[in-house]
Write an enzyme that holds these catalytic residues in place. Structure first.
Site, PDB file in Angstrom:
ATOM      1  N   GLU A 132       0.840  -1.203   0.000  1.00 53.47           N
ATOM      2  CA  GLU A 132       0.000   0.000   0.000  1.00 53.47           C
ATOM      3  C   GLU A 132       0.869   1.245   0.000  1.00 53.47           C
ATOM      4  O   GLU A 132       1.836   1.338   0.746  1.00 53.47           O
ATOM      5  CB  GLU A 132      -0.911   0.021   1.246  1.00 53.47           C
ATOM      6  N   CYS A 188      -7.395  -1.953   8.422  1.00 55.35           N
ATOM      7  CA  CYS A 188      -6.058  -1.993   7.807  1.00 55.35           C
ATOM      8  C   CYS A 188      -5.527  -0.587   7.530  1.00 55.35           C
ATOM      9  O   CYS A 188      -4.372  -0.280   7.832  1.00 55.35           O
ATOM     10  CB  CYS A 188      -6.072  -2.816   6.514  1.00 55.35           C
ATOM     11  N   HIS A 233      -1.408  -5.693   1.603  1.00 62.45           N
ATOM     12  CA  HIS A 233      -2.663  -6.455   1.570  1.00 62.45           C
ATOM     13  C   HIS A 233      -2.451  -7.741   0.772  1.00 62.45           C
ATOM     14  O   HIS A 233      -1.779  -7.714  -0.268  1.00 62.45           O
ATOM     15  CB  HIS A 233      -3.775  -5.637   0.902  1.00 62.45           C
ATOM     16  N   ARG A 238     -17.245  -0.198   6.501  1.00 63.24           N
ATOM     17  CA  ARG A 238     -18.299  -0.832   5.695  1.00 63.24           C
ATOM     18  C   ARG A 238     -19.042  -1.878   6.526  1.00 63.24           C
ATOM     19  O   ARG A 238     -20.233  -2.104   6.359  1.00 63.24           O
ATOM     20  CB  ARG A 238     -17.579  -1.453   4.486  1.00 63.24           C
TER      21      ARG A 238
HETATM   22  N1  PCA Z   1      -8.294  -6.794   6.493  1.00 63.68           N
HETATM   23  C1  PCA Z   1      -9.132  -5.679   6.895  1.00 63.68           C
HETATM   24  C2  PCA Z   1      -8.915  -5.527   8.380  1.00 63.68           C
HETATM   25  C3  PCA Z   1      -8.259  -6.783   8.824  1.00 63.68           C
HETATM   26  C4  PCA Z   1      -7.819  -7.445   7.588  1.00 63.68           C
HETATM   27  O1  PCA Z   1      -7.135  -8.482   7.537  1.00 63.68           O
HETATM   28  C5  PCA Z   1      -8.921  -4.412   6.066  1.00 63.68           C
HETATM   29  O2  PCA Z   1      -8.539  -4.514   4.895  1.00 63.68           O
HETATM   30  O3  PCA Z   1      -9.134  -3.317   6.571  1.00 63.68           O
END
Ligand code: PCA
Length: 198
Positions: free
Chosen positions: A78, A141, A165, A88
């Site tokens: 990211e 996240c 991610h 959401r």
């Molecule tokens: N993904 C979520 C929060 C925890 C995770 O593993 C996100 O993308 O915010």
């Protein structure tokens, strides 16, 4: 040198979270760098508190957080975290802030201080699909990406931090029409990304 790598507990009716499954399988030393692993809750503020506590205890040089992004087809470093909590779905403690700031005094955004484009290239060189993401969303996240940078800018300016991610793993997709990546590939991708960071 030490790197703190965090992965999340499951959320949104899942029984596993590929981020923690992959993080816990990483070697304890990568390229001579000690790897400290931490499982964190999918809970507003608590996720960040857990990381802050570990930073104070273990003094890492780098903090890399990893999270699940169901529906993505690649491992995605990211670029930026934004000062916005707009959930959401409720987090694992039932919090569902709408259009709130993470830090009312903080700047609008913090860029990752990790070499995100080099990380993408390294992951691809390891044979795993990767692309740079320009949005970590507005859920926990993003909260962690923004929040860790915000904390480090104030209290630990020498620490570099960022976020990756990862897609679902196949066992999560047996009953959904969604892309997934094998856990071994995700582990290899994270290892390649860590190597380039250190
Ligand atoms: N993904 C979520 C929060 C925890 C995770 O593993 C996100 O993308 O915010």
């Amino acid at each position: 040198m030490k790197i703190l790598i965090t992965g999340f507990e499951p959320f949104d009716k899942e029984t596993v979270n590929p981020s923690w499954e992959a993080v816990k399988r990483l070697p304890d030393v990568i390229g001579g760098c000690e790897v400290i692993k931490l499982r964190i809750p999918v809970v507003r503020f608590e996720a960040l508190d857990a990381i802050a506590e570990k930073i104070r205890e273990s003094h890492p040089d780098i903090v890399l957080s990893v999270g699940q992004a169901g529906g993505r087809t690649a491992v995605t470093p990211e670029r930026i975290g934004i000062n916005c909590d707009d959930y959401r779905i409720p987090d694992n403690a039932g919090n569902q802030p709408a259009n709130e700031k993470i830090d009312p005094e903080g700047p609008d955004g913090w860029f990752s201080s990790l070499p995100v484009t080099d990380m993408c290239e390294a992951i691809r060189r390891a044979g795993v699909p990767s692309s740079l993401s320009n949005s970590a969303g507005t859920f926990v996240c993003n909260h962690v990406l923004y929040g860790v940078r915000n904390l480090c800018e104030k209290e630990f300016p020498e620490i570099r931090s960022g976020f990756i991610h990862v897609p679902y793993i196949p066992e999560q997709c047996l009953d959904k029409n969604a892309p997934s990546l094998a856990l071994d590939d995700i582990v290899r991708a994270l290892q390649a990304a860590v190597e380039v960071c250190i």
